[in-house]
Design a protein around this motif. Structure first.
Motif, PDB file in Angstrom:
ATOM      1  N   ILE A   9      28.504 -63.103 -25.696  1.00 59.56           N
ATOM      2  CA  ILE A   9      29.211 -63.285 -24.429  1.00 59.56           C
ATOM      3  C   ILE A   9      30.280 -62.207 -24.289  1.00 59.56           C
ATOM      4  N   GLU A  10      30.327 -61.582 -23.119  1.00 58.79           N
ATOM      5  CA  GLU A  10      31.347 -60.574 -22.830  1.00 58.79           C
ATOM      6  C   GLU A  10      32.031 -60.885 -21.498  1.00 58.79           C
ATOM      7  N   ASN A  11      33.343 -61.017 -21.529  1.00 60.68           N
ATOM      8  CA  ASN A  11      34.172 -61.133 -20.316  1.00 60.68           C
ATOM      9  C   ASN A  11      33.780 -62.297 -19.423  1.00 60.68           C
ATOM     10  N   PHE A  12      33.311 -63.378 -20.023  1.00 62.01           N
ATOM     11  CA  PHE A  12      32.986 -64.570 -19.253  1.00 62.01           C
ATOM     12  C   PHE A  12      34.159 -65.532 -19.302  1.00 62.01           C
ATOM     13  N   ARG A  13      34.738 -65.788 -18.118  1.00 61.72           N
ATOM     14  CA  ARG A  13      35.936 -66.625 -18.010  1.00 61.72           C
ATOM     15  C   ARG A  13      37.006 -66.095 -18.979  1.00 61.72           C
ATOM     16  N   ALA A  14      37.533 -66.920 -19.867  1.00 62.56           N
ATOM     17  CA  ALA A  14      38.594 -66.448 -20.759  1.00 62.56           C
ATOM     18  C   ALA A  14      38.053 -65.800 -22.028  1.00 62.56           C
ATOM     19  N   ILE A  15      36.735 -65.788 -22.200  1.00 62.72           N
ATOM     20  CA  ILE A  15      36.138 -65.226 -23.412  1.00 62.72           C
ATOM     21  C   ILE A  15      35.962 -63.717 -23.246  1.00 62.72           C
ATOM     22  N   GLY A  16      36.613 -62.946 -24.117  1.00 66.16           N
ATOM     23  CA  GLY A  16      36.463 -61.499 -24.067  1.00 66.16           C
ATOM     24  C   GLY A  16      35.181 -61.039 -24.729  1.00 66.16           C
ATOM     25  N   SER A  17      34.980 -61.443 -25.977  1.00 68.92           N
ATOM     26  CA  SER A  17      33.766 -61.105 -26.720  1.00 68.92           C
ATOM     27  C   SER A  17      33.538 -62.179 -27.766  1.00 68.92           C
ATOM     28  N   LEU A  18      32.308 -62.701 -27.822  1.00 76.09           N
ATOM     29  CA  LEU A  18      32.027 -63.791 -28.750  1.00 76.09           C
ATOM     30  C   LEU A  18      30.550 -63.764 -29.121  1.00 76.09           C
ATOM     31  N   ASP A  19      30.271 -63.921 -30.412  1.00 75.14           N
ATOM     32  CA  ASP A  19      28.902 -64.029 -30.912  1.00 75.14           C
ATOM     33  C   ASP A  19      28.685 -65.424 -31.482  1.00 75.14           C
ATOM     34  N   TYR A  20      27.491 -65.964 -31.252  1.00 72.81           N
ATOM     35  CA  TYR A  20      27.211 -67.353 -31.615  1.00 72.81           C
ATOM     36  C   TYR A  20      25.781 -67.441 -32.125  1.00 72.81           C
ATOM     37  N   THR A  21      25.608 -68.096 -33.275  1.00 72.81           N
ATOM     38  CA  THR A  21      24.268 -68.328 -33.826  1.00 72.81           C
ATOM     39  C   THR A  21      24.081 -69.842 -33.988  1.00 72.81           C
ATOM     40  N   PRO A  22      23.764 -70.534 -32.916  1.00 77.18           N
ATOM     41  CA  PRO A  22      23.706 -71.996 -32.956  1.00 77.18           C
ATOM     42  C   PRO A  22      22.528 -72.533 -33.751  1.00 77.18           C
ATOM     43  N   ILE A  66      34.415 -64.514 -14.314  1.00 71.53           N
ATOM     44  CA  ILE A  66      34.638 -63.215 -14.946  1.00 71.53           C
ATOM     45  C   ILE A  66      36.092 -63.096 -15.389  1.00 71.53           C
ATOM     46  N   LYS A  67      36.290 -62.585 -16.577  1.00 70.40           N
ATOM     47  CA  LYS A  67      37.635 -62.408 -17.125  1.00 70.40           C
ATOM     48  C   LYS A  67      38.463 -61.537 -16.197  1.00 70.40           C
TER      49      LYS A  67
END
Length: 399
Positions: A9-22, A66-67
């Protein structure tokens, strides 16, 4: 359907950059305003969830996708790639080849039901909308959706609409001659007093649904269900067939003890040699919430189920039933589950349930944290979560 195994995820709402392996079962916890709901929404949008993107058209309300300060947001998974553009102009510059198609779709939606008004009215009407609204574009590889929102105050838009409607009424008779000789149709009259309501209702109802690009032959699949923490299933709104299927699911798996029959109004229990009828309303919110989750779990077969704060209204006994049900039937039904929570009890029950390595592999707990600027995520396997709780006595909720 395969599940999500990688998400960026990039620049979605308050999230700047995040990686997730659910994993198969995913619990997302943390303080308020740390990105839990944003992560859930990103998953929903990335899987083509329909309707989550629509927002109210109140004055001054801009959809929060968008952030701040960024022109676009991106959500990439091993199943899809989504880009969100802040405005139609930003989309035009980034995607000139498909811009014309989206603009044509936008104009056709805005002019729907106005075919009996002359070109002058339609042109003025479009100008008012395009000058007073902006349009967020959400694009996947094969489809797009358009999200409008207000830029101008309600009073200004209403007055502008009133003027062009009154001008049109003076220019055109209310009865319109069709192309077929001898047939006269009555033009739908737009009353100035309801013009603004008509506009906002039209925008809300007609947009927010994914449209396939003309060159794409693939259809948008939406094997994803989201249960908001504000929602509670109403049995009265379910069709008889849906109630019967839910009843069968509960009875087959013995999820509600002694249940004999489920109807819109009552639950029938077998108590020894007698049958006891208990109104649905007498069971309380916890029972209704559990029914809701079971109902949507069955509907999400071969898909994804998102649940906001399932602990709301659930007694600890129901939390135990919920966790047992998810561990047992999410793999069987091939449902990937994501839950946000503030409940320490839910986390503890989930960590204590797995008895072997296969069950441990099903669960991932993610703690969200924020310093007010940057959002971070910390993942815990079952063994790591148990150590955190038992050894460090740390409350994973982060509250």
């Amino acid at each position: 359907m395969g599940r999500i195994t990688k998400l960026h995820i990039e620049n979605f709402r308050a999230i700047g950059s995040l990686d997730y392996t659910p994993h198969q079962l995913n619990i997302i916890c943390g303080k308020n305003n740390t990105g839990k709901s944003a992560l859930l929404d990103a998953i929903y949008i990335s899987e083509g969830g329909d309707g989550a993107e629509r927002r109210s058209f109140e004055e001054g309300k801009t959809p929060n996708f968008i952030k701040d300060g960024e022109p676009t947001a991106r959500i990439l998974s091993d199943r899809n790639e989504i880009t969100i553009y802040r405005s139609l102009d930003i989309y035009r510059k980034a995607q000139p080849d498909s811009y014309t198609e989206i603009r044509e779709y936008l104009l056709s939606m805005l002019l729907e039901d106005l075919e009996y008004y002359d070109d002058e009215f339609q042109e003025a009407y479009l100008k008012i909308i395009l000058d007073s609204h902006e349009f967020i574009i959400i694009r996947s590889g094969s489809a797009y959706t358009v999200i409008p929102y207000n830029l101008s105050e309600r009073q200004i838009i209403t007055e502008q609409l009133r003027e062009i409607i009154e001008d049109a009424e003076e220019r055109q008779p209310q009865h319109h001659q069709s192309d077929d000789p001898g047939i006269t149709t009555k033009r739908r009259r737009i009353r100035p007093v309801s013009a603004y309501r008509m506009l906002t209702t039209s925008l809300s109802n007609r947009f927010g649904h994914y449209q396939p690009f003309k060159e794409s032959s693939s259809e948008i699949e939406q094997p994803i269900i989201k249960i908001s923490h504000r929602e509670k299933l109403s049995i009265k709104k379910m069709a008889d067939e849906e109630i019967h299927l839910l009843e069968q699911f509960i009875k087959e798996h013995n999820l509600v003890r002694d249940l004999l029959r489920l109807t819109q109004d009552n639950v029938l229990y077998r108590r020894g040699d007698r049958i006891e009828t208990v109104p649905i309303s007498a069971h309380g919110d916890g029972f209704i919430t559990l029914l809701s989750i079971l109902y949507h779990l069955r509907r999400a077969t071969d898909g994804i189920l998102l649940i906001e704060e399932p602990e709301n209204h659930l007694h600890p006994e129901y939390l135990t039933i919920l966790i047992e049900t998810l561990f047992t039937y999410a793999p069987e039904l091939n449902v990937q589950v994501f839950m946000t929570t503030h409940s320490y009890d839910l986390i503890q029950i989930a960590l204590e349930y797995p008895e072997d390595e296969a069950e441990k592999e099903l669960l991932l707990i993610s703690k969200m944290a924020s310093d007010g600027v940057t959002i971070e995520k910390f993942d815990y396997t079952v063994d790591e979560g148990r150590r955190v709780i038992e050894d460090l006595k740390l409350d994973l909720r982060g509250i």
